[in-house]
Design an enzyme around this catalytic site. Structure first.
Site, short mmCIF file in Angstrom:
data_model
loop_
_atom_site.label_atom_id
_atom_site.label_comp_id
_atom_site.label_asym_id
_atom_site.label_seq_id
_atom_site.Cartn_x
_atom_site.Cartn_y
_atom_site.Cartn_z
N GLY A 151 6.00 -12.13 11.06
CA GLY A 151 5.86 -10.69 10.78
C GLY A 151 5.44 -9.95 12.04
CG HIS A 152 1.53 -10.56 13.75
ND1 HIS A 152 0.95 -11.68 13.21
CD2 HIS A 152 0.73 -9.52 13.40
CE1 HIS A 152 -0.16 -11.34 12.55
NE2 HIS A 152 -0.31 -10.04 12.65
P1 AMP Z 1 -2.73 -7.64 11.46
O1 AMP Z 1 -2.82 -8.66 12.54
O2 AMP Z 1 -2.72 -8.22 10.09
O3 AMP Z 1 -3.73 -6.53 11.64
O4 AMP Z 1 -1.31 -6.97 11.61
C1 AMP Z 1 -0.89 -6.36 12.80
C2 AMP Z 1 0.35 -5.56 12.52
O5 AMP Z 1 1.37 -6.41 12.01
C3 AMP Z 1 0.12 -4.48 11.45
O6 AMP Z 1 0.83 -3.30 11.81
C4 AMP Z 1 0.69 -5.11 10.21
O7 AMP Z 1 1.14 -4.17 9.25
C5 AMP Z 1 1.85 -5.89 10.79
N1 AMP Z 1 2.22 -6.99 9.89
C6 AMP Z 1 1.40 -7.92 9.36
N2 AMP Z 1 2.09 -8.73 8.53
C7 AMP Z 1 3.36 -8.27 8.53
C8 AMP Z 1 4.56 -8.67 7.85
N3 AMP Z 1 4.58 -9.69 7.02
N4 AMP Z 1 5.69 -7.98 8.09
C9 AMP Z 1 5.69 -6.92 8.94
N5 AMP Z 1 4.59 -6.49 9.61
C10 AMP Z 1 3.45 -7.16 9.40
#
Ligand code: AMP
Length: 282
Positions: free
Chosen positions: A35-36
């Site tokens: 996702g990241h």
């Molecule tokens: P985090 O590390 O969870 O704070 O996420 C960092 C960025 O990655 C944020 O903008 C999240 O929305 C995005 N993100 C996390 N998981 C996903 C996913 N499965 N699909 C798309 N973007 C994601």
């Protein structure tokens, strides 16, 4: 790839970079997954230089145990960022982001942060806005990438940008899922086998909501999903909400707004998972 922890070093590096006008930025809390990477790849395609930050931001956690248990795999993250061709990994300490004497910022997002995640996690979005503001001020990106997986966070960031960072373009990125539909999340690493097996039901049920929305009222859908979760002994519903996809105001009728979003937070054991789906009725 450059790995930089110091705010000063990053500022100097970016200020002297010939491509400083074309910086793409992806803020993360690490334990990186596909996702990241989808955000980082988009940034690599659209900008001359891409910066990914890895910082588990304490000010956005309203629960100390949640902060303590948040997955941390910095070494592996850096290796993977290098492999996909990211230009800079910014890995600041807490003191670098919030130096001694730092005055906490206070934001006003109107009704956007009063519902759902904002209601369940008091102070969460103020902490998110504070760290993103600090990172935007340091990195000065042209574009910044955020996932629709955190739908309400994206709305908050758009509002923050309109208020304070008009020159930065926010690029929304669609939710990346496992083969079984579970939205990818760093928190999935915390699920044991039983809960990992149960978790895909969250998205399956969101799909069922989308399907039923065409001929079911908003209130009937709410009751329907609440009753389904009541029958589970592994997933516990924290909230389910149908809201205006723009203002996030609660929907009562399908005719209230042109586009609705169904958002959900569920506990799988002690792990809190969120997901959402857009509903286009009209
Ligand atoms: P985090 O590390 O969870 O704070 O996420 C960092 C960025 O990655 C944020 O903008 C999240 O929305 C995005 N993100 C996390 N998981 C996903 C996913 N499965 N699909 C798309 N973007 C994601």
């Amino acid at each position: 790839m450059k790995v930089i922890s110091s705010v000063y070093q990053l500022t100097v590096f970016l200020a002297n970079h010939p491509n400083r006008g074309s910086i793409g930025f992806v803020p993360t809390m690490g334990a990186l997954h596909e996702g990241h990477f989808s955000l980082i790849k988009k940034s690599l395609n659209q900008n001359a230089i891409s910066v990914c930050s890895i910082f588990v931001n304490p000010t956005q956690f309203n629960n100390k145990t949640d902060f303590k248990n948040y997955p941390n795999r910095l070494y592996k993250d850096i290796k993977m960022l290098r492999e996909i061709g990211c230009d800079v990994a910014f890995t600041p300490s807490k003191e670098a982001i919030y130096p001694k004497g730092f005055t906490p910022m206070v934001f006003d997002f109107g009704s956007l942060d009063k519902v759902m995640e904002g209601e369940s996690r008091p102070g969460h979005f103020n902490g998110v806005a504070m760290v993103v503001s600090r990172l935007f001020e340091i990195i000065k990106p042209k574009r910044a990438y955020f996932g629709e997986k955190d739908f309400q966070q994206l709305a908050i960031i758009k509002s923050l940008t309109t208020q304070k960072f008009k020159g930065i373009q926010i690029v929304p990125c669609s939710t990346f899922r496992e083969k079984d539909g579970l939205a990818m999340s760093s928190r999935n690493l915390l699920l044991d086998e039983r809960y990992r097996k149960a978790a895909p039901r969250i998205y399956q049920r969101l799909l069922a909501i989308k399907d039923r929305a065409k001929n079911t009222s908003v209130s009937e859908l709410r009751t329907w999903i609440e009753n389904i979760y009541k029958k589970d002994d592994d997933l516990v519903l924290e909230y389910f909400e149908i809201a205006d996809a723009k203002s996030l105001k609660k929907s009562d009728l399908w005719s209230d707004f042109p586009k609705h979003v169904a958002c959900i937070a569920v506990f799988a054991g002690t792990t809190r998972l969120i997901d959402n789906i857009l509903l286009e009725i009209n």
